[in-house]
Design an enzyme around this catalytic site. Structure first.
Site, PDB file in Angstrom:
ATOM      1  N   LYS A  79       6.665 -32.877  35.709  1.00  0.00           N
ATOM      2  CA  LYS A  79       7.572 -31.946  36.371  1.00  0.00           C
ATOM      3  C   LYS A  79       7.933 -30.792  35.443  1.00  0.00           C
ATOM      4  O   LYS A  79       8.038 -30.978  34.226  1.00  0.00           O
ATOM      5  CB  LYS A  79       8.824 -32.713  36.810  1.00  0.00           C
ATOM      6  CG  LYS A  79       9.807 -31.969  37.683  1.00  0.00           C
ATOM      7  CD  LYS A  79      10.933 -32.922  38.081  1.00  0.00           C
ATOM      8  CE  LYS A  79      12.054 -32.221  38.818  1.00  0.00           C
ATOM      9  NZ  LYS A  79      13.150 -33.170  39.160  1.00  0.00           N
ATOM     10  N   SER A 154      15.016 -32.979  43.564  1.00  0.00           N
ATOM     11  CA  SER A 154      14.358 -31.824  42.987  1.00  0.00           C
ATOM     12  C   SER A 154      12.885 -32.064  42.639  1.00  0.00           C
ATOM     13  O   SER A 154      12.163 -31.100  42.339  1.00  0.00           O
ATOM     14  CB  SER A 154      15.103 -31.383  41.722  1.00  0.00           C
ATOM     15  OG  SER A 154      15.108 -32.405  40.747  1.00  0.00           O
ATOM     16  N   SER A 178      16.786 -37.320  43.118  1.00  0.00           N
ATOM     17  CA  SER A 178      15.645 -36.416  42.942  1.00  0.00           C
ATOM     18  C   SER A 178      14.293 -37.090  42.772  1.00  0.00           C
ATOM     19  O   SER A 178      13.271 -36.419  42.816  1.00  0.00           O
ATOM     20  CB  SER A 178      15.899 -35.479  41.750  1.00  0.00           C
ATOM     21  OG  SER A 178      16.906 -34.555  42.065  1.00  0.00           O
TER      22      SER A 178
END
Length: 468
Positions: A79, A154, A178
């Site tokens: 990420k 996220s 997330s």
């Protein structure tokens, strides 16, 4: 079957036994990426040259007879909000696009140590602070099941990549859902690990420190398509890093609980407008476990609604004092609007109230641990509602609805507990799903239950994106 369709466990076995090479695995996954990523924008930095070079090195090591680590040659993604040496830790923020990491974060280092080959970086909202994966730097990630709704956030890029076969394991992180929310939205498996299970050190941020809410609640975790991959990824990612004072060196397998294992179901989360399909998924998960010998009952754990209030009191106050000024200065318009709406719905509190919330959290954690002596597993929706429409959070009314749906996702981070998101059932184009929670350091109980649900529901297979 093509190599990109395999899970990490099978792919690692084929590479280890010489039935496939790391180069072939990387080429297959990169080919898949180039085919489907333009439709969903899940991977926003493709590391093609680096991945192929790493694969050549991996194949040479096998040819020389070296001992092979557990993910040797397996393509994965990371990420954009964790440090990866030589690449920007941009976190979806334009002014950070040239903020180059000098060394790997602990979790990235652990993936590399396990032999994984990082083929790309996945998208996140600005500052990783929404359940909508959209930012002015990299653009919007689309849900491959239904482009009109969020892929979650996220770690939405990670969830969408996993769903479409762009790697078998995608790294994510979770402070309010997330990992679990993108897993739910994209119909894959997402493991939010418990507090301190995986070292979370990000060297670029270590010098300035983090707010206490992030220290207590933010964790790393994988997205996968199989439970066995989630177990494998957990073991790999949890390798210790002594620089991280929180890292907890405990066995992956805890002592066996009393049998039969008791499961508390929460189909309708109190205070939330739970969608009937989500409540049905929780009850269906309970039936799967009941058929395997678990004792299942609909019963409320302690003070669920107060726990949601405490999460917001702590996190909103942290954000208002630190991240909100940065968002106003560097964030994109939608990120600013969403955060402003959140701060309108939940107001920051004064110091005495903030400290009191932290103390009350301690008492709630004690009550939960006492409850879990009798009920080692708790199952509830991940989101109370179906995935919201894209950009629904930029108005106050829209944000209220999003925050209402998010309420079930906030208990695990507040209390530092593991939570495993698993698909259960379907609703139209989308998968419904549940989260399985247990005590700290008992990811194994979540995964054991997840395996039973997976056996009943079927293993998740990679999908082609549905065109808008």
């Amino acid at each position: 079957m093509e190599l990109w369709q395999l899970d990490a466990t099978d792919l690692a076995r084929l590479i280890r036994t010489g039935q496939a090479s790391a180069r072939e695995a990387v080429d297959s996954v990169l080919g898949r990426l180039h085919k489907v990523n333009p439709a969903i924008n899940a991977v926003v930095r493709v590391l093609e040259e680096e991945a192929r070079a790493t694969a050549e090195t991996a194949d040479a090591a096998r040819a020389r007879g070296h001992a092979l680590p557990p993910l040797h040659g397996v393509p994965v993604t990371t990420k954009i909000n964790v440090d990866q040496a030589g690449l920007p830790t941009d976190n979806g923020v334009i002014p950070l696009k040239d903020f180059i990491a000098k060394e790997d974060s602990a979790v990235v280092a652990n993936l590399k140590h396990a032999g994984a080959i990082i083929i790309g970086r996945t998208n996140a909202p600005a500052f990783s602070m929404r359940i909508f994966t959209d930012n002015a730097l990299h653009g919007r990630t689309l849900n491959p099941l239904d482009a009109s709704v969020t892929p979650g956030g996220s770690s939405g890029g990670a969830g969408a990549a996993t769903a479409t076969g762009i790697g078998a394991i995608a790294h994510g992180n979770d402070i309010g859902g997330s990992v679990r929310i993108p897993a739910y939205c994209n119909g894959v498996i997402g493991l939010r690990t418990g507090f301190a299970r995986i070292p979370s050190l990000n060297p670029s941020a270590a010098a300035v420190g983090r707010p206490i809410g992030a220290v207590l609640m933010a964790v790393q975790g994988p997205h996968t398509r199989t439970i066995r991959d989630a177990r494998l990824a957990l073991e790999v990612m949890a390798r210790g890093d002594r620089r991280d004072w929180r890292w907890n060196d405990v066995p992956m397998q805890g002592p066996p609980p009393a049998r039969p294992i008791k499961v508390a179901l929460v189909p309708e989360f109190p205070g939330s407008k739970t969608h009937p399909a989500q409540a049905a998924a929780v009850r269906q998960a309970g039936k799967h476990l009941q058929g395997a010998g678990y004792v299942v009952e609909e019963i409320m754990p302690p003070d669920l609604e107060r726990g949601v209030d405490l999460w917001h009191m702590i996190c909103v106050t942290d954000v208002f004092g630190g991240l909100w000024p940065q968002m106003q200065k560097m964030g994109d318009p939608d990120g600013i609007a969403a955060m402003r709406a959140w701060l309108e719905v939940y107001k920051p509190v004064d110091l005495a109230t903030y400290v009191g919330a932290l103390s009350e959290r301690e008492g709630l954690l004690f009550r939960w641990m006492s409850f879990m002596q009798q009920w080692p597993l708790v199952i509830m929706p991940t989101l109370a509602d179906l995935p919201p429409k894209q950009v629904a959070d930029i108005t106050v009314d829209g944000q209220k609805d999003v925050l209402d749906s998010m309420r079930p996702a906030l208990l695990a981070p507040l209390l530092g507990l593991p939570g495993l998101a698993v698909p259960v059932g379907r609703h139209g184009k989308l998968r419904t799903g549940v989260q399985i929670m247990s005590m700290r350091n008992r990811e194994d109980l979540c995964l054991d239950a997840g395996e039973i649900i997976e056996a009943a529901e079927g293993v998740v297979k990679p999908i082609d994106p549905v065109r808008p």
